[in-house]
Design an enzyme around this catalytic site. Structure first.
Site, mmCIF file in Angstrom:
data_model
loop_
_atom_site.group_PDB
_atom_site.id
_atom_site.type_symbol
_atom_site.label_atom_id
_atom_site.label_comp_id
_atom_site.label_asym_id
_atom_site.label_seq_id
_atom_site.Cartn_x
_atom_site.Cartn_y
_atom_site.Cartn_z
ATOM 1 N N ASP A 294 0.913 -1.132 0.000
ATOM 2 C CA ASP A 294 0.000 0.000 0.000
ATOM 3 C C ASP A 294 0.959 1.188 0.000
ATOM 4 O O ASP A 294 1.601 1.466 1.016
ATOM 5 C CB ASP A 294 -0.858 0.008 1.272
ATOM 6 C CG ASP A 294 -1.822 1.181 1.269
ATOM 7 O OD1 ASP A 294 -1.389 2.294 0.915
ATOM 8 O OD2 ASP A 294 -2.998 0.998 1.617
ATOM 9 N N HIS A 295 1.101 1.857 -1.125
ATOM 10 C CA HIS A 295 2.219 2.804 -1.222
ATOM 11 C C HIS A 295 2.075 3.969 -0.243
ATOM 12 O O HIS A 295 3.036 4.642 0.074
ATOM 13 C CB HIS A 295 2.423 3.289 -2.658
ATOM 14 C CG HIS A 295 1.473 4.336 -3.117
ATOM 15 N ND1 HIS A 295 0.195 4.066 -3.515
ATOM 16 C CD2 HIS A 295 1.620 5.674 -3.253
ATOM 17 C CE1 HIS A 295 -0.398 5.187 -3.863
ATOM 18 N NE2 HIS A 295 0.432 6.189 -3.722
ATOM 19 N N HIS B 82 -5.676 2.958 1.350
ATOM 20 C CA HIS B 82 -4.941 4.129 1.860
ATOM 21 C C HIS B 82 -5.658 4.832 3.020
ATOM 22 O O HIS B 82 -5.033 5.205 4.011
ATOM 23 C CB HIS B 82 -4.710 5.160 0.751
ATOM 24 C CG HIS B 82 -4.163 4.598 -0.524
ATOM 25 N ND1 HIS B 82 -3.261 3.563 -0.548
ATOM 26 C CD2 HIS B 82 -4.380 4.911 -1.826
ATOM 27 C CE1 HIS B 82 -2.949 3.277 -1.803
ATOM 28 N NE2 HIS B 82 -3.623 4.082 -2.596
HETATM 29 C C1 BG6 Z 1 -3.557 4.847 -6.153
HETATM 30 C C2 BG6 Z 1 -4.914 4.941 -6.768
HETATM 31 O O1 BG6 Z 1 -3.504 3.778 -5.257
HETATM 32 O O2 BG6 Z 1 -3.265 6.075 -5.461
HETATM 33 C C3 BG6 Z 1 -4.998 6.151 -7.696
HETATM 34 O O3 BG6 Z 1 -5.180 3.755 -7.498
HETATM 35 C C4 BG6 Z 1 -4.567 7.414 -6.984
HETATM 36 O O4 BG6 Z 1 -6.337 6.294 -8.189
HETATM 37 C C5 BG6 Z 1 -3.234 7.220 -6.284
HETATM 38 O O5 BG6 Z 1 -4.481 8.449 -7.953
HETATM 39 C C6 BG6 Z 1 -2.895 8.415 -5.406
HETATM 40 O O6 BG6 Z 1 -1.592 8.289 -4.914
HETATM 41 P P1 BG6 Z 1 -0.716 9.561 -4.543
HETATM 42 O O7 BG6 Z 1 0.527 8.994 -3.971
HETATM 43 O O8 BG6 Z 1 -0.493 10.319 -5.828
HETATM 44 O O9 BG6 Z 1 -1.534 10.389 -3.588
#
Ligand code: BG6
Length: 506
Positions: free
Chosen positions: A179-180, A242
């Site tokens: 989960d980044h 997230h």
């Molecule tokens: C991803 C989603 O996990 O996270 C995307 O699939 C979203 O829809 C993205 O745009 C947002 O990540 P960050 O790091 O740009 O806030």
């Protein structure tokens, strides 16, 4: 870090190009990878090794934090990259991969450690895992680990099925579910700010906190991902993962040890305490779903409606926005609402977590005389990183006039935009065997259990969908959700324009 061979399935795809190759390069430049490693790019498309290395170079030129400024260094880095064209249904291909691997292990002295990174569509995870086993790739003297991207299933049932397939080959401890958001500096920092400061933890409960707000707003629409997104929607794309992850970081109890399993145990307890919605009526009262219609961006650019986007059903009822009131029913949080919201085509790109403290007792003479603003603690996660604290002080030189001030620690202003990317950290952690910031199966399954109830209620009542103009802050019902409790969404940076007189930057 011990040596390893990294297998990148989906090596010609977007994730590899934008995130993974640049992450390898940063880790290499910082000496975290050492020299005992090899990266094997795998995809169906035929590429020579030279072509692949040129692709990697281009991706680093475009997306990496470090520029390629030393040819000799680049050459020594690129020699670690190999490519093999592989049809993931072809067993012979996996056997060939095995012999390539054995050669690389010999050449780079990687100790038999293997990390399989599946930057692929999740439908393929099960099959690839089985073929890795059949091809003899998980039999090794060293460790073997699987790293996979979200989405992990579409609902609890499909997630269970997928997990069952993976577990036929890998043990839970060897599965690293990304989960980044957990790789983001400020999400990790929540834990440190909470548990390393005497003046936050004692107040971190329902006695002193009025509510917690988590906003993840994006200006983008669905871009080229209409096909995926229309099937998924904001709840599954952002909510199940997230948003709930950030909520867990805010609500968890201090772990007994700062060990991966202890931390994840505490996070899981939060999910177990979430108040599940029992009826569709409860969902309707507590969750707002929206979809953007056409509108204009902050700089006046016209933007199409979601239903007009590429690969989106023109009658789609998929939500591009949702806001929810969530309760964590345990001793610490009983009665404190957690408001969460996320959406596409909102006015700004920002991720923030706001802690709104309760006002001081109204019988105190100051509070009687003045309309005091609540204290706020704001974690600014993305794209700005920092912490923002809002408090009340006497206006200098005045006769007891009270003003709110802000102490703003802007981390990204100090270390610049050069903080390590989430993927760098996560790749490094997976290679070191630290699974703290990866999601464990019990987290995934409990998060689905929570989200499935909402999705089910929505599938029964399509008319609950509220439309908002692209470029706005979402449906008005999301404002009402808080107004009913006497609260409001705090604007970005925890301040209203012109309201805070001083900002003390530290
Ligand atoms: C991803 C989603 O996990 O996270 C995307 O699939 C979203 O829809 C993205 O745009 C947002 O990540 P960050 O790091 O740009 O806030």
């Amino acid at each position: 870090m011990s040596g390893a061979v990294f297998f990148i399935f989906g090596a010609t795809g977007d994730l590899a190009k934008r995130k993974l190759f640049p992450a390898f390069y940063s880790l290499y430049r910082e000496g975290k990878l050492g020299e005992n490693f090899a990266v094997v790019g795998l995809a169906r498309r035929p590429r020579t090794i030279e072509q692949f290395q040129a692709d990697v170079k281009q991706s680093i030129d475009e997306f990496a934090r470090y520029k390629i400024d030393d040819e000799a260094k680049w050459t020594s880095f690129s020699k670690h990259f190999e490519y093999m064209s592989l049809d993931i249904n072809d067993m012979e291909g996996f056997k060939k991969l095995k012999s390539l691997t054995v050669g690389l292990e010999e050449k780079f002295q990687t100790g038999g450690n293997r990390l399989f990174y599946l930057a692929l569509s999740p439908e393929l995870f099960g099959n690839v895992s089985l073929n890795l086993r059949e091809g003899g790739l998980v039999e090794t003297e060293g460790w073997h680990r699987l790293v996979i991207e979200k989405p992990f299933g579409y609902d609890l049932e499909s997630a269970e099925k997928l997990n069952g397939q993976l577990r036929e080959v890998f043990e839970e401890k060897d599965i690293y579910r990304i989960d980044h958001y957990l790789g983001k500096e400020m999400v990790q920092n929540i834990e440190f700010v909470r548990f390393a400061n005497a003046f936050f933890e004692p107040l971190w409960n329902n006695k002193y906190i009025a509510n917690i707000q988590i906003t993840l707003s994006e200006t983008v629409g669905v871009e080229e991902r209409g096909g995926y997104y229309d099937h998924s929607g904001a709840l599954r794309d952002m909510g199940q993962n997230h948003m709930l992850q950030m909520l867990m970081m805010m609500a968890m109890e201090p772990p007994s040890r700062m060990h991966s399993e202890d931390i994840r145990d505490e996070k899981v307890k939060v999910l177990r305490s979430l108040r599940l919605f029992e009826t569709a009526e409860e969902v309707r009262e507590n969750v707002v779903r929206g979809q953007y219609k056409d509108g204009t961006s902050a700089n006046g650019k016209p933007m199409p409606a979601y239903r007009e986007e590429d690969s989106v059903n023109p009658e789609s009822a998929t939500e591009t926005y949702f806001a929810a009131k969530v309760f964590v029913d345990n001793f610490r949080w009983a009665g404190v609402p957690f408001y969460i919201r996320t959406g596409k085509r909102l006015p700004v790109k920002t991720t923030e977590v706001v802690v709104e403290f309760k006002n001081i007792p109204s019988n105190v003479y100051l509070a009687k005389k003045h309309d005091l603003q609540p204290n706020l603690l704001v974690f600014r996660v993305n794209p700005m990183e920092g912490i923002y604290l809002k408090m009340n002080v006497k206006k200098p030189g005045s006769e007891g006039v009270i003003i709110p001030i802000a102490m703003d620690f802007c981390q990204s202003c100090q270390v610049g935009i050069n903080t390590p990317e989430a993927y760098e950290r996560l790749l490094h952690d997976a290679a070191r065997g630290d699974s703290t910031y990866f999601t464990r199966w019990d987290e995934v399954s409990l998060a689905w259990e929570y989200v499935d109830r909402i999705a089910k209620a929505w599938s029964e009542r399509k008319d609950d969908l509220k439309f908002y103009p692209a470029g706005s802050w979402g449906p008005k019902e999301a404002q009402e959700l808080l107004a009913r409790d006497g609260f409001q969404w705090w604007p970005v940076n925890g301040q209203k324009e012109g309201e805070v007189e001083w900002v003390v930057t530290v």
